[in-house]
Design a protein around this motif. Structure first.
Motif, PDB file in Angstrom:
ATOM      1  N   ASN A 133       1.175 -10.229  -2.984  1.00  0.00           N
ATOM      2  CA  ASN A 133       0.854  -9.826  -4.349  1.00  0.00           C
ATOM      3  C   ASN A 133       1.707  -8.618  -4.706  1.00  0.00           C
ATOM      4  O   ASN A 133       1.666  -7.591  -4.022  1.00  0.00           O
ATOM      5  N   VAL A 134       2.485  -8.746  -5.758  1.00  0.00           N
ATOM      6  CA  VAL A 134       3.410  -7.670  -6.145  1.00  0.00           C
ATOM      7  C   VAL A 134       2.684  -6.722  -7.090  1.00  0.00           C
ATOM      8  O   VAL A 134       2.572  -6.969  -8.291  1.00  0.00           O
ATOM      9  N   ASP A 135       2.161  -5.642  -6.529  1.00  0.00           N
ATOM     10  CA  ASP A 135       1.589  -4.563  -7.321  1.00  0.00           C
ATOM     11  C   ASP A 135       2.233  -3.229  -6.942  1.00  0.00           C
ATOM     12  O   ASP A 135       1.761  -2.169  -7.318  1.00  0.00           O
ATOM     13  N   GLN A 136       3.321  -3.329  -6.154  1.00  0.00           N
ATOM     14  CA  GLN A 136       4.140  -2.195  -5.766  1.00  0.00           C
ATOM     15  C   GLN A 136       5.529  -2.742  -5.459  1.00  0.00           C
ATOM     16  O   GLN A 136       5.692  -3.969  -5.330  1.00  0.00           O
ATOM     17  N   THR A 138       8.405  -4.505  -3.880  1.00  0.00           N
ATOM     18  CA  THR A 138       8.342  -5.488  -2.797  1.00  0.00           C
ATOM     19  C   THR A 138       9.745  -6.012  -2.528  1.00  0.00           C
ATOM     20  O   THR A 138      10.525  -6.217  -3.464  1.00  0.00           O
ATOM     21  N   HIS A 181       9.682  -6.298  -8.803  1.00  0.00           N
ATOM     22  CA  HIS A 181       8.878  -5.287  -9.480  1.00  0.00           C
ATOM     23  C   HIS A 181       8.090  -5.962 -10.602  1.00  0.00           C
ATOM     24  O   HIS A 181       8.538  -6.940 -11.198  1.00  0.00           O
ATOM     25  N   ARG A 183       4.235  -7.503 -11.991  1.00  0.00           N
ATOM     26  CA  ARG A 183       2.971  -8.079 -11.570  1.00  0.00           C
ATOM     27  C   ARG A 183       3.157  -9.567 -11.331  1.00  0.00           C
ATOM     28  O   ARG A 183       3.625 -10.288 -12.207  1.00  0.00           O
TER      29      ARG A 183
END
Length: 224
Positions: A133-136, A138, A181, A183
């Motif tokens: 899950n891309v919330d930072q 990656t 980068h 969501r």
């Protein structure tokens, strides 16, 4: 292996049929259009397709790789390495595009298929993948990143600093990574094989079902 319960038609990777029951017809489509055919020839990326129509059960596989189902609801697209596309519903459309942020790099792995619309798509992975899950910020190896949300901002990052070691041929083996980068999510497989110059007809294999990945990835076996 994936089972498709057909009562209409489905787009599948050429050569991926391993068995079927019922009355089905197969039609070769190449890359699915002259525009995509030309892009495939230039970029080494694409999906050799066949259209399967009729009523019955169709079983698809590719070299005994794991198969996972992804449902698109039309709110976001899915960018996929063409070599990992097994089948998709005809309600989806796709195009071949350069990975955003790749600049003038000529690596074939930096061109991928972008699927949009509403429908289900079956993708393959070598081994059980991880879904990040891309919330930072990656990062992933370009040859290990199987698929990601098209709304993510991507880039290409160089990891090896230039110096005497570089001149002597020394490298970390991780010269470039893809950055993500925003969501969304990224699917990463346990393999970093180099890209092929063009995706040819795939082989077949047999793979028992495994548990689903949750999130955006659904059950391994399913039907329409």
């Amino acid at each position: 292996m994936v089972r498709v319960g057909l009562a209409g038609e489905v787009m599948a990777r050429a050569g991926s049929m391993v068995a079927y029951q019922g009355q089905l017809e197969f039609e070769a489509l190449g890359s699915g259009g002259i525009g995509r055919f030309l892009k495939q020839a230039l970029t080494g990326e694409g999906v050799p397709l066949m259209k399967v129509r009729g009523h019955g059960d169709l079983f698809l596989a590719d070299a005994a790789q794991d198969v996972h189902l992804v449902d698109l609801d039309g709110s976001d697209g899915l960018t996929i390495n063409g070599a990992n596309v097994l089948a998709f519903e005809p309600t989806l459309s796709y195009d071949i595009r350069r990975v955003q942020g790749a600049g003038g790099a000529g690596n074939a792995g930096l061109f991928n298929c972008v699927f949009t619309g509403r429908g289900r798509i079956a993708i393959t992975t070598k081994g059980q993948p991880v879904v990040l899950n891309v919330d930072q910020p990656t990062y992933a190896d370009p040859q290990a990143a199987v698929a990601w949300s098209s709304s993510l901002q991507t880039g290409l990052q160089s990891n090896d600093s230039f110096g005497l070691g570089t001149l002597l041929g020394r490298s970390t083996g991780e010269r470039f990574t893809l950055s993500f980068h925003g969501r969304g999510f990224v699917v990463v497989q346990a393999s970093e094989e180099p890209p092929v110059s063009a995706v040819g007809g795939s082989g077949s294999g047999e793979q028992s079902g495994q548990s689903g990945l949750g999130g955006a990835l659904g059950n391994l076996l399913g039907g329409r």
